[in-house]
Scaffold this motif. Structure first.
Motif, PDB file in Angstrom:
ATOM      1  N   GLU A   1       0.828  -1.200   0.000  1.00  0.00           N
ATOM      2  CA  GLU A   1       0.000   0.000   0.000  1.00  0.00           C
ATOM      3  C   GLU A   1       0.866   1.256   0.000  1.00  0.00           C
TER       4      GLU A   1
ATOM      5  N   SER B   1       2.334   1.733  -3.465  1.00  0.00           N
ATOM      6  CA  SER B   1       1.303   2.182  -4.408  1.00  0.00           C
ATOM      7  C   SER B   1       1.056   3.683  -4.274  1.00  0.00           C
TER       8      SER B   1
ATOM      9  N   SER C   1      -2.647  10.514   2.211  1.00  0.00           N
ATOM     10  CA  SER C   1      -3.013   9.180   1.712  1.00  0.00           C
ATOM     11  C   SER C   1      -2.547   8.087   2.676  1.00  0.00           C
TER      12      SER C   1
ATOM     13  N   ILE D   1      -4.626   4.697   5.178  1.00  0.00           N
ATOM     14  CA  ILE D   1      -4.433   3.254   4.976  1.00  0.00           C
ATOM     15  C   ILE D   1      -5.281   2.502   5.994  1.00  0.00           C
TER      16      ILE D   1
END
Length: 258
Positions: free
Chosen positions: A156, A159, A205, A209
């Protein structure tokens, strides 16, 4: 008046003798400054903390105590002029001053077959001493773990960063963050060539998560722990050649059917 002069002379003589004592900056290699070594010192500090009911400090607080161990096994503190460090770790500093008077088994250094004075440095970490088992060898420390698995977390993170890294760009990024006692992530820090706006967007961001952490523990006591997650992307010539070939083919196609 004569008595006062004699007293002042005596004090001056004692001061000069004290200044002339040879003090090694550190202990010679392989020599211990406490009977039984560091293990026994830690064990006794734990016993003293429990017996004297000393109160702990925050987990991160630590103070490095420097003492002169004289040839007769007595000690004195080395003056610490780093007032900012003392202020930053005031609790640990006070803790050490309560703890050290109970430590009695100091060992002087030896040089050329004689006992000499030397400086010993001891790190005092109140959180660990307070929560330690009676025998420090029985202590159990566990690092934070991501409940979905560290590979899932790493995927994650990668990404998210890939949105801000050019394809096939040689990039090395360091991400650090804190996992709290409750298993939450906070205090993100990014070291890498990104604009401040990009860093804010990446952190935003990262904070979204999904998934909780098992916090770090010391003898089952949770504490805040800082984690580091590296993100790397290496330049690959094969990818670059493929990109160049695609661009050449596209240019050929455009020129032919223009």
């Amino acid at each position: 008046m004569i008595k006062k002069l004699l007293l002042l002379s005596l004090l001056f003589l004692i001061k000069n003798l004290y200044c002339q004592i040879e003090v090694l900056e550190s202990y010679p290699y392989g020599q211990n400054f406490y009977v039984g070594g560091i293990y026994q010192l830690n064990k006794e500090m734990v016993q003293i903390v429990k017996a004297q009911k000393l109160l702990p400090c925050e987990k991160g607080e630590k103070y490095s105590v420097k003492v002169i161990v004289y040839d007769n096994s007595t000690i004195s503190y080395v003056k610490d002029f780093d007032t900012l460090e003392i202020k930053k770790n005031k609790c640990a500093f006070d803790f050490s001053r309560q703890l050290f008077p109970y430590l009695k088994k100091w060992m002087p250094a030896k040089e050329n077959g004689k006992f000499v004075a030397a400086i010993a440095k001891i790190d005092v970490m109140p959180f660990y001493l307070f929560h330690s088992k009676d025998d420090p060898k029985d202590n159990v420390m566990k690092n934070p773990t991501f409940k979905k698995g560290i590979e899932a977390f790493g995927f994650e993170v990668k990404s998210i960063f890939e949105r801000y890294i050019k394809r096939n760009e040689d990039k090395r990024v360091s991400l650090t963050f804190v996992v709290t006692e409750n298993g939450e992530m906070e205090d993100f820090k990014i070291e890498g060539d990104f604009s401040e706006n990009d860093k804010k967007s990446i952190i935003s961001s990262l904070s979204r998560i999904k998934g909780k952490w098992n916090p770090a523990t010391f003898n089952n006591i949770p504490y805040r722990a800082r984690m580091r997650q590296p993100v790397t992307q290496q330049f690959d010539w094969n990818i670059q050649i493929d990109e160049n070939n695609k661009m050449m083919n596209q240019n050929y196609y455009n020129n032919r059917y223009r």
